[in-house]
Design a protein around this motif. Sequence first.
Motif, PDB file in Angstrom:
ATOM      1  N   THR A   1       0.818  -1.218   0.000  1.00 52.93           N
ATOM      2  CA  THR A   1       0.000   0.000   0.000  1.00 52.93           C
ATOM      3  C   THR A   1       0.848   1.261   0.000  1.00 52.93           C
ATOM      4  N   SER A   2       1.846   1.323   0.859  1.00 50.09           N
ATOM      5  CA  SER A   2       2.703   2.505   0.974  1.00 50.09           C
ATOM      6  C   SER A   2       4.135   2.095   0.674  1.00 50.09           C
ATOM      7  N   LYS A   3       4.787   2.846  -0.206  1.00 51.54           N
ATOM      8  CA  LYS A   3       6.158   2.544  -0.599  1.00 51.54           C
ATOM      9  C   LYS A   3       7.040   3.774  -0.378  1.00 51.54           C
ATOM     10  N   GLY A   4       7.816   3.732   0.708  1.00 45.06           N
ATOM     11  CA  GLY A   4       8.802   4.769   0.958  1.00 45.06           C
ATOM     12  C   GLY A   4       8.225   6.132   1.251  1.00 45.06           C
ATOM     13  N   LEU A   5       7.166   6.220   2.045  1.00 44.65           N
ATOM     14  CA  LEU A   5       6.591   7.520   2.382  1.00 44.65           C
ATOM     15  C   LEU A   5       7.350   8.183   3.524  1.00 44.65           C
ATOM     16  N   TRP A   6       7.672   7.411   4.559  1.00 48.32           N
ATOM     17  CA  TRP A   6       8.312   7.973   5.738  1.00 48.32           C
ATOM     18  C   TRP A   6       9.831   7.864   5.630  1.00 48.32           C
ATOM     19  N   PRO A   7      10.567   8.908   6.016  1.00 52.33           N
ATOM     20  CA  PRO A   7      12.034   8.887   5.911  1.00 52.33           C
ATOM     21  C   PRO A   7      12.681   8.400   7.199  1.00 52.33           C
ATOM     22  N   PHE A   8      13.990   8.145   7.104  1.00 54.46           N
ATOM     23  CA  PHE A   8      14.823   7.956   8.285  1.00 54.46           C
ATOM     24  C   PHE A   8      15.261   9.349   8.753  1.00 54.46           C
ATOM     25  N   PRO A   9      15.068   9.673  10.016  1.00 49.63           N
ATOM     26  CA  PRO A   9      15.421  11.033  10.469  1.00 49.63           C
ATOM     27  C   PRO A   9      16.924  11.265  10.469  1.00 49.63           C
ATOM     28  N   GLU A  10      17.297  12.529  10.412  1.00 50.99           N
ATOM     29  CA  GLU A  10      18.699  12.908  10.508  1.00 50.99           C
ATOM     30  C   GLU A  10      19.180  12.734  11.947  1.00 50.99           C
ATOM     31  N   SER A  11      20.506  12.614  12.081  1.00 53.02           N
ATOM     32  CA  SER A  11      21.076  12.468  13.425  1.00 53.02           C
ATOM     33  C   SER A  11      21.125  13.795  14.167  1.00 53.02           C
ATOM     34  N   TYR A  12      20.737  14.890  13.524  1.00 53.93           N
ATOM     35  CA  TYR A  12      20.696  16.210  14.142  1.00 53.93           C
ATOM     36  C   TYR A  12      19.381  16.886  13.745  1.00 53.93           C
ATOM     37  N   TRP A  13      19.025  17.913  14.457  1.00 53.89           N
ATOM     38  CA  TRP A  13      17.816  18.672  14.170  1.00 53.89           C
ATOM     39  C   TRP A  13      18.203  19.956  13.432  1.00 53.89           C
ATOM     40  N   PRO A  14      17.841  20.100  12.173  1.00 56.13           N
ATOM     41  CA  PRO A  14      18.148  21.357  11.476  1.00 56.13           C
ATOM     42  C   PRO A  14      17.394  22.532  12.107  1.00 56.13           C
ATOM     43  N   ARG A  15      18.107  23.619  12.313  1.00 55.10           N
ATOM     44  CA  ARG A  15      17.533  24.815  12.916  1.00 55.10           C
ATOM     45  C   ARG A  15      17.362  25.899  11.859  1.00 55.10           C
ATOM     46  N   GLU A  16      16.508  26.843  12.184  1.00 44.95           N
ATOM     47  CA  GLU A  16      16.259  27.938  11.244  1.00 44.95           C
ATOM     48  C   GLU A  16      17.456  28.866  11.126  1.00 44.95           C
ATOM     49  N   ASP A  17      18.231  29.004  12.188  1.00 47.21           N
ATOM     50  CA  ASP A  17      19.397  29.888  12.149  1.00 47.21           C
ATOM     51  C   ASP A  17      20.674  29.155  11.764  1.00 47.21           C
ATOM     52  N   GLN A  18      20.565  27.926  11.316  1.00 42.41           N
ATOM     53  CA  GLN A  18      21.742  27.145  10.939  1.00 42.41           C
ATOM     54  C   GLN A  18      22.241  27.589   9.567  1.00 42.41           C
ATOM     55  N   THR A  19      23.539  27.805   9.456  1.00 40.22           N
ATOM     56  CA  THR A  19      24.129  28.291   8.201  1.00 40.22           C
ATOM     57  C   THR A  19      24.856  27.207   7.416  1.00 40.22           C
ATOM     58  N   GLN A  20      25.092  26.056   8.011  1.00 41.78           N
ATOM     59  CA  GLN A  20      25.819  24.987   7.341  1.00 41.78           C
ATOM     60  C   GLN A  20      25.326  23.647   7.859  1.00 41.78           C
ATOM     61  N   LEU A  21      25.156  22.683   6.937  1.00 42.77           N
ATOM     62  CA  LEU A  21      24.685  21.356   7.320  1.00 42.77           C
ATOM     63  C   LEU A  21      25.841  20.521   7.830  1.00 42.77           C
ATOM     64  N   ALA A  22      25.564  19.734   8.855  1.00 43.82           N
ATOM     65  CA  ALA A  22      26.583  18.851   9.415  1.00 43.82           C
ATOM     66  C   ALA A  22      26.692  17.582   8.569  1.00 43.82           C
ATOM     67  N   PRO A  23      27.886  17.009   8.408  1.00 39.78           N
ATOM     68  CA  PRO A  23      28.019  15.763   7.627  1.00 39.78           C
ATOM     69  C   PRO A  23      27.366  14.598   8.354  1.00 39.78           C
ATOM     70  N   ARG A  24      26.854  13.668   7.584  1.00 37.32           N
ATOM     71  CA  ARG A  24      26.197  12.508   8.148  1.00 37.32           C
ATOM     72  C   ARG A  24      26.891  11.233   7.673  1.00 37.32           C
ATOM     73  N   ALA A  25      26.650  10.136   8.384  1.00 35.17           N
ATOM     74  CA  ALA A  25      27.257   8.858   8.031  1.00 35.17           C
ATOM     75  C   ALA A  25      26.597   8.278   6.786  1.00 35.17           C
ATOM     76  N   ALA A  26      27.347   7.406   6.092  1.00 33.65           N
ATOM     77  CA  ALA A  26      26.804   6.812   4.874  1.00 33.65           C
ATOM     78  C   ALA A  26      25.630   5.892   5.190  1.00 33.65           C
ATOM     79  N   HIS A  27      25.714   5.123   6.256  1.00 34.88           N
ATOM     80  CA  HIS A  27      24.639   4.222   6.668  1.00 34.88           C
ATOM     81  C   HIS A  27      24.009   4.752   7.950  1.00 34.88           C
TER      82      HIS A  27
END
Length: 605
Positions: A252-278
Amino acid sequence: MTVVIFLVNNTPSMLQQSMLNGVRLSYIDLAKRMVESFLKLRETQEDRMQVRYMLLTYDTPPNHVKAGWQEGWEQFDRALKNLQCTGSVSERFALGNAFELIDQERMTVGIDTYGWGRCPSNSMYSFIILITNYRHGPTAIGSSLMLPRSVLTESPLTKEPFRWDQRLFALILGSSRCTPFLLQVCRKTGGWCTSVKHKPSLTYGMAKLMDSLKLELMVNFVHESQKRAENGELYAIELQTTKCAITCCSTTSKGLWPFPESYWPREDQTQLAPRAAHPEVRILSMCFNEPVWPVNVPIDKYEVRECKQPTTGLSVTECGKVWPVEIVPSSKDQREHPFGYLKKESGKIFLYLLPYDYSELNRLLTENCSNLTVKNKHFLYTMKRYINSIPRYYCFHLRKALTGVLEESVLQTVLPPESIAFLNESICNQLGPLHAAAKQRRKNLCIHVWRNQQLASTAVPQQPETVERLHLQTLLQEEKDEFRAHFRRPVVLPTITVRSTPDYRNPYTIERNELLDTFSRMRNAFYYPDTMPALQRNTFSAQNLSSAPQNNAPMLRTIMSSEELVAEVAQYRREHPEKRSTTRRKSNTVQKKAVTIKKFCLSDI
């Protein structure tokens, strides 16, 4: 789209010879046959039309791409047949170039949704099939793979060069073992490395390769392995990581929900933190009852397959309970909530993906299931509080999932369209140049590969290369300088030395270091003429003919009769009486014995 990349080692070391079914083949010819056999086996697969085949080598970029993103089957087949041993880079750089080529396409298309979570449905499954021979390298390898980083980013957005939907399979020709470096890279990507020593191992490797091309995603599950008592009531919990592959099995549903990031992006954030491959997912130690939803909330279901490891498996039992899972945070102060759970059914483990903090959403919908309208102010208030407690990128997926469940007026109130786009201008400015640079590099690469294809089609077909035809001195010197620290078996080209036959009549033409060998050859030619090689006999004959005098000069010795010889001797004795010998002449027996002894002494030298 599925991408299959053949990374063929085309360095001069692949010119080694091997026997296959009684036919002598070089490693490069054997690699070509393996690629052709794999493509013939893939013709029976159902998804063969949705696969892009590419051919990469160990040449320096951009010449390492023989068949790229825009080449068809005819161009691929022509490039495979015209493959020559001109590679000069190491294994690390060749693998780094292959991963970089895939990452450029991912950046161009926008598959890596940085800052929006990992979407399983937004994947580009890639398989790198490496065909090479055993190459000596360092045995001690650290935790990092030491692959060359992409030139597109100064601060990479992914810690490793590969992704969770990429695999590396290595086939090592002519060896019974794999290099530690290749073995480590294959295990980290979820692939394997096998050696091809004879025909049964070749058949086994091809069959294993056909079974391994599965559309799976790699996930690291962190769980408790054991507990041991220390100092009475204190317990030490040991965490263990198990690499697993998940496959979507939801209808019924194929890939609707994501895996969350290991950090919470903020509105005042100017650069994204690197994440692991897996992604690293933690399994909570306490199990709960499976939640029952009062409304039709879509749920993604994935089958979990544990990779073969010498450690214990997941601690999930089949007891009707579920084990919630949460993402491992990048900082210790950050608190996470479950986004799914594990459940064991019929001997298999399944992963169910749900909205972030699904237990709170389930409680809100259950309490207000009879009045899910705008008039229910308590429901609107609790929904807004729940949405403010989850990552902002979940608003897009949540609105899409509740579009048929809640009224449009409720969605406009709790999930307005302006709440979906949350990345600020600084992060967009960071991702924009990367996307444009990747697009331009892809365009330049396609033009370069097309030009090389045109030049190859108009060129005269070359014969199979051999060691004598190729100018390999430069390539071998570069490879030797690169692996000088770990070079154990240098490749030495055969040198052909032509010896000129010395003039045996003039001892001064013989070198001092060749006196003994020359004397031995002269002795064998004099005493054993039958064992003398035909070529050497012809040489001696030619020397004698060439050294013979061409004029009619008198010989040194004149032939005369016996009477003339006796008269000449008598006249000599009369003229020189003082030189007449007074000693008694030895008998013929003694003379023969002396000659025999002399001959024996000469032959004994």
